[in-house]
Design a protein around this motif. Structure first.
Motif, PDB file in Angstrom:
ATOM      1  N   LYS A  66       0.718  -1.363  -0.038  1.00  0.00           N
ATOM      2  CA  LYS A  66       0.132  -0.048  -0.015  1.00  0.00           C
ATOM      3  C   LYS A  66       0.731   1.266  -0.063  1.00  0.00           C
ATOM      4  O   LYS A  66       0.747   2.366  -0.723  1.00  0.00           O
ATOM      5  CB  LYS A  66      -1.057   0.074   1.258  1.00  0.00           C
ATOM      6  N   GLY A  67       2.062   1.274   0.933  1.00  0.00           N
ATOM      7  CA  GLY A  67       2.729   2.453   0.752  1.00  0.00           C
ATOM      8  C   GLY A  67       3.494   2.691  -0.380  1.00  0.00           C
ATOM      9  O   GLY A  67       3.833   3.789  -1.026  1.00  0.00           O
ATOM     10  N   MET A  68       3.776   1.640  -1.272  1.00  0.00           N
ATOM     11  CA  MET A  68       4.399   1.780  -2.600  1.00  0.00           C
ATOM     12  C   MET A  68       3.556   2.488  -3.586  1.00  0.00           C
ATOM     13  O   MET A  68       3.965   3.027  -4.425  1.00  0.00           O
ATOM     14  CB  MET A  68       4.659   0.403  -3.015  1.00  0.00           C
ATOM     15  N   TRP A  69       2.375   2.882  -3.340  1.00  0.00           N
ATOM     16  CA  TRP A  69       1.499   3.252  -4.295  1.00  0.00           C
ATOM     17  C   TRP A  69       1.035   4.838  -3.872  1.00  0.00           C
ATOM     18  O   TRP A  69       0.271   5.376  -4.340  1.00  0.00           O
ATOM     19  CB  TRP A  69       0.240   2.586  -4.488  1.00  0.00           C
ATOM     20  N   GLU A  70       1.557   5.196  -2.694  1.00  0.00           N
ATOM     21  CA  GLU A  70       1.019   6.522  -2.167  1.00  0.00           C
ATOM     22  C   GLU A  70       1.442   7.524  -3.142  1.00  0.00           C
ATOM     23  O   GLU A  70       0.542   8.362  -3.135  1.00  0.00           O
ATOM     24  CB  GLU A  70       1.755   6.605  -0.589  1.00  0.00           C
ATOM     25  N   LYS A  71       2.716   7.594  -3.507  1.00  0.00           N
ATOM     26  CA  LYS A  71       2.896   8.713  -4.576  1.00  0.00           C
ATOM     27  C   LYS A  71       2.970   8.428  -6.068  1.00  0.00           C
ATOM     28  O   LYS A  71       3.163   9.077  -7.076  1.00  0.00           O
ATOM     29  CB  LYS A  71       4.206   9.100  -3.906  1.00  0.00           C
ATOM     30  N   VAL A  72       2.459   7.029  -6.301  1.00  0.00           N
ATOM     31  CA  VAL A  72       2.819   6.566  -7.883  1.00  0.00           C
ATOM     32  C   VAL A  72       1.130   6.530  -8.403  1.00  0.00           C
ATOM     33  O   VAL A  72       0.207   6.138  -7.586  1.00  0.00           O
ATOM     34  CB  VAL A  72       3.139   5.071  -7.736  1.00  0.00           C
ATOM     35  N   ASN A  73       1.247   7.031  -9.504  1.00  0.00           N
ATOM     36  CA  ASN A  73       0.005   6.872 -10.102  1.00  0.00           C
ATOM     37  C   ASN A  73      -0.295   5.785 -11.189  1.00  0.00           C
ATOM     38  O   ASN A  73      -1.183   4.990 -11.110  1.00  0.00           O
ATOM     39  CB  ASN A  73      -0.404   8.159 -10.831  1.00  0.00           C
ATOM     40  N   LYS A  74       1.051   5.332 -11.698  1.00  0.00           N
ATOM     41  CA  LYS A  74       0.938   4.318 -12.673  1.00  0.00           C
ATOM     42  C   LYS A  74       2.427   3.693 -12.564  1.00  0.00           C
ATOM     43  O   LYS A  74       3.432   4.575 -12.429  1.00  0.00           O
ATOM     44  CB  LYS A  74       0.740   4.923 -14.044  1.00  0.00           C
ATOM     45  N   ARG A  75       2.552   2.465 -12.823  1.00  0.00           N
ATOM     46  CA  ARG A  75       3.692   1.748 -12.797  1.00  0.00           C
ATOM     47  C   ARG A  75       3.817   0.744 -13.709  1.00  0.00           C
ATOM     48  O   ARG A  75       2.688  -0.066 -14.009  1.00  0.00           O
ATOM     49  CB  ARG A  75       4.041   1.124 -11.532  1.00  0.00           C
ATOM     50  N   LYS A  76       4.878   0.312 -14.426  1.00  0.00           N
ATOM     51  CA  LYS A  76       5.121  -0.711 -15.365  1.00  0.00           C
ATOM     52  C   LYS A  76       6.177  -1.620 -15.348  1.00  0.00           C
ATOM     53  O   LYS A  76       7.423  -0.868 -15.554  1.00  0.00           O
ATOM     54  CB  LYS A  76       4.922  -0.260 -16.947  1.00  0.00           C
ATOM     55  N   HIS A  77       6.182  -2.505 -14.771  1.00  0.00           N
ATOM     56  CA  HIS A  77       7.506  -3.564 -14.707  1.00  0.00           C
ATOM     57  C   HIS A  77       7.839  -4.342 -16.143  1.00  0.00           C
ATOM     58  O   HIS A  77       6.687  -4.826 -16.571  1.00  0.00           O
ATOM     59  CB  HIS A  77       7.220  -4.606 -13.619  1.00  0.00           C
ATOM     60  N   THR A  78       9.066  -4.226 -16.398  1.00  0.00           N
ATOM     61  CA  THR A  78       9.342  -5.369 -17.386  1.00  0.00           C
ATOM     62  C   THR A  78      10.431  -6.232 -16.820  1.00  0.00           C
ATOM     63  O   THR A  78      11.543  -5.834 -16.527  1.00  0.00           O
ATOM     64  CB  THR A  78       9.652  -4.442 -18.668  1.00  0.00           C
ATOM     65  N   GLY A  96      15.368  -6.361 -14.612  1.00  0.00           N
ATOM     66  CA  GLY A  96      14.161  -5.602 -15.276  1.00  0.00           C
ATOM     67  C   GLY A  96      14.182  -4.134 -15.148  1.00  0.00           C
ATOM     68  O   GLY A  96      15.344  -3.616 -14.705  1.00  0.00           O
ATOM     69  N   ILE A  97      13.267  -3.407 -15.759  1.00  0.00           N
ATOM     70  CA  ILE A  97      12.830  -2.225 -15.717  1.00  0.00           C
ATOM     71  C   ILE A  97      11.678  -1.724 -15.036  1.00  0.00           C
ATOM     72  O   ILE A  97      10.746  -2.404 -15.354  1.00  0.00           O
ATOM     73  CB  ILE A  97      13.213  -1.603 -17.122  1.00  0.00           C
ATOM     74  N   VAL A  98      11.415  -0.793 -14.336  1.00  0.00           N
ATOM     75  CA  VAL A  98      10.040  -0.268 -13.935  1.00  0.00           C
ATOM     76  C   VAL A  98      10.168   1.100 -14.151  1.00  0.00           C
ATOM     77  O   VAL A  98      11.050   2.099 -14.232  1.00  0.00           O
ATOM     78  CB  VAL A  98       9.961  -0.478 -12.350  1.00  0.00           C
ATOM     79  N   GLU A  99       8.929   1.414 -14.882  1.00  0.00           N
ATOM     80  CA  GLU A  99       8.451   2.932 -15.237  1.00  0.00           C
ATOM     81  C   GLU A  99       7.558   3.534 -14.368  1.00  0.00           C
ATOM     82  O   GLU A  99       6.473   2.811 -14.129  1.00  0.00           O
ATOM     83  CB  GLU A  99       8.163   2.760 -16.863  1.00  0.00           C
ATOM     84  N   TYR A 100       7.544   4.637 -13.916  1.00  0.00           N
ATOM     85  CA  TYR A 100       6.781   5.214 -12.912  1.00  0.00           C
ATOM     86  C   TYR A 100       6.125   6.396 -13.544  1.00  0.00           C
ATOM     87  O   TYR A 100       6.793   7.374 -14.274  1.00  0.00           O
ATOM     88  CB  TYR A 100       7.350   5.648 -11.666  1.00  0.00           C
ATOM     89  N   VAL A 101       4.836   6.640 -13.271  1.00  0.00           N
ATOM     90  CA  VAL A 101       4.360   7.955 -13.436  1.00  0.00           C
ATOM     91  C   VAL A 101       3.786   8.356 -11.916  1.00  0.00           C
ATOM     92  O   VAL A 101       2.966   7.551 -11.408  1.00  0.00           O
ATOM     93  CB  VAL A 101       3.181   8.024 -14.403  1.00  0.00           C
ATOM     94  N   LEU A 102       4.246   9.520 -11.416  1.00  0.00           N
ATOM     95  CA  LEU A 102       3.786   9.822 -10.303  1.00  0.00           C
ATOM     96  C   LEU A 102       2.683  10.842 -10.060  1.00  0.00           C
ATOM     97  O   LEU A 102       2.150  11.081 -11.173  1.00  0.00           O
ATOM     98  CB  LEU A 102       4.997  10.694  -9.360  1.00  0.00           C
ATOM     99  N   LYS A 103       1.975  10.840  -9.067  1.00  0.00           N
ATOM    100  CA  LYS A 103       0.849  11.789  -8.877  1.00  0.00           C
ATOM    101  C   LYS A 103       0.845  12.929  -9.366  1.00  0.00           C
ATOM    102  O   LYS A 103      -0.144  13.559  -9.607  1.00  0.00           O
ATOM    103  CB  LYS A 103       0.182  11.263  -7.461  1.00  0.00           C
ATOM    104  N   ASP A 104       2.217  13.881  -9.054  1.00  0.00           N
ATOM    105  CA  ASP A 104       2.438  14.919  -9.382  1.00  0.00           C
ATOM    106  C   ASP A 104       2.694  15.241 -10.933  1.00  0.00           C
ATOM    107  O   ASP A 104       3.008  16.187 -11.466  1.00  0.00           O
ATOM    108  CB  ASP A 104       3.668  15.468  -8.670  1.00  0.00           C
ATOM    109  N   GLY A 105       2.562  13.988 -11.796  1.00  0.00           N
ATOM    110  CA  GLY A 105       2.968  14.070 -13.114  1.00  0.00           C
ATOM    111  C   GLY A 105       4.253  13.831 -13.473  1.00  0.00           C
ATOM    112  O   GLY A 105       4.555  13.383 -14.710  1.00  0.00           O
TER     113      GLY A 105
END
Length: 143
Positions: A66-78, A96-105
């Motif tokens: 739950k804490g890992m999603w507090e500031k994250v809007n979207k995430r994509k693991h490869t 792998g690689i993880v791409e994030y989109v944070l809630k602040d854009g």
């Protein structure tokens, strides 16, 4: 073919159920509201180490998740490559690689590696150990 399909050594004898598990695991990891489903992919007493945070058991894993999603809007693991430790192994290293989109854009992309130990409980694949190595400084995107 799933967008969560990984590459394996050419001569691997890795259990197809384990391959399917990782596809499902990373898809669940990238689903914002799948906290319970995420935690149930671990055994009851599993250990999860995420960079410098270590938790034990499903309840603590759920809280960390739950804490890992507090500031994250979207995430994509490869999970680019999975390296089983020998034929028919239940222990692997992953890259792998993880791409994030944070809630602040803001956006960020981080390379990661992981070590996992898989088990089958009543025919269901779960992890009883998962440790993720990543550069936490790279998780903070520039403005």
């Amino acid at each position: 073919m799933s967008s969560y399909t990984s590459e394996y050594p050419a001569d691997d004898e890795f259990d197809p159920a384990y391959k399917a598990f990782f596809e499902s695991f990373y898809e669940t990891s990238d689903t914002p509201d799948a906290h319970e489903r995420y935690s149930k992919q671990f055994t009851q007493d599993a250990t999860l180490i995420m960079a410098s945070k270590k938790v034990q058991g499903r309840e603590e894993i759920l809280s960390l998740r739950k804490g890992m999603w507090e500031k994250v809007n979207k995430r994509k693991h490869t999970a680019v490559k999975v390296f089983p430790f020998g034929p028919s192994s239940n222990e692997v290293m992953l890259y792998g690689i993880v791409e994030y989109v944070l809630k602040d854009g803001r956006e960020a992309s981080v390379d990661w590696a992981a070590r996992a130990n898989l088990v089958k409980e009543d025919g269901t694949v779960m992890m009883n150990f998962y440790q993720v190595y990543l550069d936490t400084a790279a998780q903070t995107p520039s403005k």
